[in-house]
Design a protein around this motif. Structure first.
Motif, PDB file in Angstrom:
ATOM      1  N   ASN A 454     -30.991  37.543   2.319  1.00  0.00           N
ATOM      2  CA  ASN A 454     -29.784  36.842   1.877  1.00  0.00           C
ATOM      3  C   ASN A 454     -29.807  36.541   0.386  1.00  0.00           C
ATOM      4  N   SER A 455     -30.617  37.299  -0.361  1.00  0.00           N
ATOM      5  CA  SER A 455     -30.697  37.064  -1.800  1.00  0.00           C
ATOM      6  C   SER A 455     -29.412  37.462  -2.523  1.00  0.00           C
ATOM      7  N   ALA A 456     -28.629  38.355  -1.945  1.00  0.00           N
ATOM      8  CA  ALA A 456     -27.360  38.781  -2.555  1.00  0.00           C
ATOM      9  C   ALA A 456     -26.267  38.728  -1.500  1.00  0.00           C
ATOM     10  N   PRO A 457     -25.814  37.531  -1.138  1.00  0.00           N
ATOM     11  CA  PRO A 457     -24.816  37.406  -0.066  1.00  0.00           C
ATOM     12  C   PRO A 457     -23.482  38.034  -0.441  1.00  0.00           C
ATOM     13  N   VAL A 458     -22.780  38.517   0.581  1.00  0.00           N
ATOM     14  CA  VAL A 458     -21.475  39.145   0.399  1.00  0.00           C
ATOM     15  C   VAL A 458     -20.410  38.057   0.479  1.00  0.00           C
ATOM     16  N   THR A 459     -19.543  37.986  -0.532  1.00  0.00           N
ATOM     17  CA  THR A 459     -18.553  36.915  -0.609  1.00  0.00           C
ATOM     18  C   THR A 459     -17.155  37.508  -0.768  1.00  0.00           C
ATOM     19  N   GLY A 460     -16.253  37.124   0.122  1.00  0.00           N
ATOM     20  CA  GLY A 460     -14.890  37.617   0.090  1.00  0.00           C
ATOM     21  C   GLY A 460     -13.965  36.735  -0.720  1.00  0.00           C
ATOM     22  N   LEU A 461     -12.715  37.157  -0.801  1.00  0.00           N
ATOM     23  CA  LEU A 461     -11.714  36.476  -1.630  1.00  0.00           C
ATOM     24  C   LEU A 461     -11.498  35.033  -1.194  1.00  0.00           C
ATOM     25  N   PHE A 462     -11.431  34.783   0.108  1.00  0.00           N
ATOM     26  CA  PHE A 462     -11.134  33.437   0.596  1.00  0.00           C
ATOM     27  C   PHE A 462     -12.286  32.460   0.381  1.00  0.00           C
ATOM     28  N   TYR A 463     -13.449  32.961  -0.001  1.00  0.00           N
ATOM     29  CA  TYR A 463     -14.612  32.102  -0.221  1.00  0.00           C
ATOM     30  C   TYR A 463     -15.039  32.115  -1.685  1.00  0.00           C
ATOM     31  N   GLY A 464     -14.110  32.488  -2.561  1.00  0.00           N
ATOM     32  CA  GLY A 464     -14.374  32.423  -3.992  1.00  0.00           C
ATOM     33  C   GLY A 464     -15.070  33.625  -4.573  1.00  0.00           C
ATOM     34  N   GLY A 465     -15.114  34.731  -3.847  1.00  0.00           N
ATOM     35  CA  GLY A 465     -15.826  35.908  -4.327  1.00  0.00           C
ATOM     36  C   GLY A 465     -14.991  36.879  -5.126  1.00  0.00           C
ATOM     37  N   GLY A 466     -13.730  36.572  -5.359  1.00  0.00           N
ATOM     38  CA  GLY A 466     -12.878  37.494  -6.092  1.00  0.00           C
ATOM     39  C   GLY A 466     -12.444  38.675  -5.230  1.00  0.00           C
ATOM     40  N   THR A 467     -11.976  39.711  -5.883  1.00  0.00           N
ATOM     41  CA  THR A 467     -11.389  40.841  -5.163  1.00  0.00           C
ATOM     42  C   THR A 467     -12.260  42.099  -5.162  1.00  0.00           C
ATOM     43  N   SER A 468     -13.450  42.046  -5.739  1.00  0.00           N
ATOM     44  CA  SER A 468     -14.240  43.273  -5.879  1.00  0.00           C
ATOM     45  C   SER A 468     -14.657  43.837  -4.527  1.00  0.00           C
ATOM     46  N   VAL A 469     -15.067  42.983  -3.595  1.00  0.00           N
ATOM     47  CA  VAL A 469     -15.435  43.470  -2.260  1.00  0.00           C
ATOM     48  C   VAL A 469     -14.206  44.042  -1.565  1.00  0.00           C
ATOM     49  N   LEU A 470     -13.073  43.363  -1.660  1.00  0.00           N
ATOM     50  CA  LEU A 470     -11.839  43.850  -1.051  1.00  0.00           C
ATOM     51  C   LEU A 470     -11.437  45.206  -1.636  1.00  0.00           C
ATOM     52  N   GLN A 471     -11.546  45.360  -2.937  1.00  0.00           N
ATOM     53  CA  GLN A 471     -11.208  46.640  -3.561  1.00  0.00           C
ATOM     54  C   GLN A 471     -12.092  47.766  -3.036  1.00  0.00           C
ATOM     55  N   ALA A 472     -13.392  47.501  -2.927  1.00  0.00           N
ATOM     56  CA  ALA A 472     -14.314  48.522  -2.418  1.00  0.00           C
ATOM     57  C   ALA A 472     -13.970  48.901  -0.987  1.00  0.00           C
ATOM     58  N   GLN A 473     -13.614  47.909  -0.182  1.00  0.00           N
ATOM     59  CA  GLN A 473     -13.265  48.187   1.212  1.00  0.00           C
ATOM     60  C   GLN A 473     -11.972  48.995   1.311  1.00  0.00           C
ATOM     61  N   LEU A 474     -10.989  48.643   0.513  1.00  0.00           N
ATOM     62  CA  LEU A 474      -9.726  49.391   0.523  1.00  0.00           C
ATOM     63  C   LEU A 474      -9.932  50.834   0.069  1.00  0.00           C
ATOM     64  N   VAL A 475     -10.676  51.012  -1.007  1.00  0.00           N
ATOM     65  CA  VAL A 475     -10.905  52.360  -1.534  1.00  0.00           C
ATOM     66  C   VAL A 475     -11.627  53.223  -0.507  1.00  0.00           C
ATOM     67  N   GLY A 476     -12.737  52.710   0.027  1.00  0.00           N
ATOM     68  CA  GLY A 476     -13.526  53.486   0.972  1.00  0.00           C
ATOM     69  C   GLY A 476     -12.770  53.800   2.244  1.00  0.00           C
ATOM     70  N   ASN A 477     -12.092  52.807   2.786  1.00  0.00           N
ATOM     71  CA  ASN A 477     -11.375  53.007   4.041  1.00  0.00           C
ATOM     72  C   ASN A 477     -10.213  53.986   3.877  1.00  0.00           C
TER      73      ASN A 477
END
Length: 528
Positions: A454-477
């Protein structure tokens, strides 16, 4: 006043005189306060001694020390952990394989009675051909090292040996750093491939010839699923490495994540189903809602609902088993709980969508409720490791809305999907993949054979993580959706152009007679 001496019993009978002393209130308070102060002083001395004595004895200060790193596990301990992880992986594989009767029941229950034997034959054949193809080429394509687009063999995974893994030859004893034997990893992944293969038939029931099914099953399980799946799950897949230096979109900072297959298994299966339904066209006599008709009644809702519950049970291998680790106790417990809650949210919401808006408005629709909890299960399959239980309920509930709207959309577009394979697996697989970028709670990182990192937890938009994870998911999917749809349409149009009996769509007389009698010469139910 004279008191009897208490020592009389020991031989003395002489009386003893005692004087009673009367104290003033002020004197009593002084004595009581003196006693209390003495006790407090003693307590302070004890506390100071507790704090200082260990440091004095050890010749060091009493400050907190940095804990020493735990010792590396011994060879015996490593062997025991690897054995536990292997048993866990195999048990999960058996649960996932147990989803096959669930798919068979679900499809046979929702379809028409005259298509039941054909469904049984297709599910049996898909399972058998998938095993042979995944042994021959599929596993190497998907999990072998190669390039970002296709795998074939070892390289670093096999100690530098670059020979191909086709027919499971030249493989190392264990897969990557998992400690799980390569054949145990193969059977777990084969069960996943078999799931994708079975999903693809759902939207094509009732008018797809059996020989056409043979051809597209070879295409899906031998090539489409493992090659496109390599992009996301392969050791050097270009979407998995996306966002890192020297790879696709390096400034994004995040690779594509799909914990247990909302995209790799379900979206691919659902989009292949969509392509098949488009090429085949609707069943003869199918009248859509916008034309004054609707979905034909299910053959056996009891069988369909039981099939749905069997699938739910199998999902406990699908999602928790994807940790490949029995040591990550917190992780597998969280994944199992999230899987359950998402299914509950999807089932409840879909049932109420049918009650309020569906064709059975004012009535509770069992079929829609079954597809609703399956939609929740599909959606949670990607983010199950990284979201909280509350997030799992919410994203599962949204999947319940999506599956209802997806069924309505296909009706409007006049696309015939007898069991709802496209909305459940395709649309909700897409939603579940995207939802990680919204609901990842920022507490959990990566899983591994020896527990969570858990040294690098994954954080989504609703938890203050910004949109970078969402962008990666949209692009890949969306890349996988587009590639799957294009390749599948080409494959299905090519098969449909073949002459009878290899043509994708069965002849008109075969569909009117019923596939059971036309293709297999037997009826599923005997009433004699």
């Amino acid at each position: 006043m004279n008191f009897k001496n208490p020592f009389t019993a020991f031989g003395s009978n002489k009386p003893t005189a005692h004087a009673m002393v009367l104290l003033t209130t002020k004197e009593k308070w002084r004595i009581a306060l003196s006693k209390f102060a003495g006790k407090m002083l003693g307590l302070v001395v004890v506390v100071i001694a507790i704090k200082m004595l260990p440091g004095l004895l050890e010749g060091a200060t009493a400050h907190a020390q940095t804990p020493a790193a735990p010792p590396a596990p011994t060879a015996l301990e490593t062997n025991m952990m690897n054995t536990s992880n292997t048993i866990w992986t195999l048990v999960a594989a058996f649960l996932v394989f147990g989803m096959q009767p669930g798919f068979t029941f679900l499809e046979a229950g929702f379809a028409r009675r005259r298509e039941s034997v054909n469904i049984l034959a297709e599910c049996i054949f898909d399972t058998c051909i998938c095993g042979l193809l995944f042994y021959a080429v599929g596993y190497a394509f998907m999990f072998g090292q190669g390039n970002g687009f296709i795998g074939w063999g070892g390289g670093a995974l096999a100690g530098g040996d670059a020979k191909s893994w086709f027919f499971l030859q030249n493989c190392p004893d264990t897969y990557a750093g998992t400690g799980v034997p390569i054949l145990a990893h193969w059977i777990f992944q084969y069960a996943f491939a078999d799931t994708t293969s079975t999903v693809t038939s759902g939207a094509m029931i009732g008018r797809c010839g059996f020989r056409g099914d043979i051809l597209y099953s070879i295409g899906v399980t031998g090539f489409i699923y493992p090659i496109i799946g390599h992009w996301a799950w392969g050791p050097d897949g270009w979407l998995a490495l996306m966002g890192s230096a020297g790879h696709f979109l390096p400034t994004l900072g995040n690779g594509f994540r799909d914990f247990a297959g909302s995209t790799v298994v379900h979206t691919i299966g659902g989009i292949v189903s969509l392509a098949g339904a488009i090429v085949l066209g609707p069943r003869i006599g199918r009248v859509f809602k916008r034309d004054g008709g609707g979905m034909p009644p299910a053959n056996n809702l009891v069988v369909a609902a039981v099939g749905g519950f069997i699938l739910w049970f199998g999902w406990y291998g699908f999602n928790p088993g994807s940790t490949l680790s029995a040591i990550d106790m917190q992780g597998i417990g969280r994944v199992a709980a999230n899987t359950t809650l998402a299914a509950c949210g999807g089932g409840i919401v879909a049932m109420y969508m049918g009650l309020w808006f569906g064709a059975t408005k004012g009535k509770f629709d069992v079929g829609l409720a079954t597809n609703g909890f399956l939609a929740g299960l599909v959606a949670i399959t990607c983010p199950c490791y990284w979201v909280s239980p509350t997030g799992a309920i919410i994203l599962g509930a949204i999947a319940g809305v999506i599956v209802y709207l997806g069924i309505e959309l296909l009706e409007y577009l006049r696309i015939d999907d007898p069991i709802g394979a496209v909305p459940v697996h395709g649309f909700c697989g897409m939603w579940g993949t995207w939802s990680l970028g919204l609901f990842a709670c920022g507490k959990y990182g990566a899983t591994g054979p020896y527990g969570a990192d858990n040294s690098a937890p994954v954080t989504g938009l609703f938890y203050g993580g910004g949109t970078s994870v969402l962008q990666a998911q949209l692009v890949g999917n969306l890349i996988i959706v587009g590639a799957t749809l294009v390749v599948s349409l080409i494959m299905f149009y090519a098969i449909n152009a073949l002459p009878h009996p290899w043509k994708l769509r069965v002849e008109k007389e075969g569909e009117e007679m019923g596939l059971d009698l036309f293709e297999h010469g037997v009826d599923a139910y005997s009433f004699e």
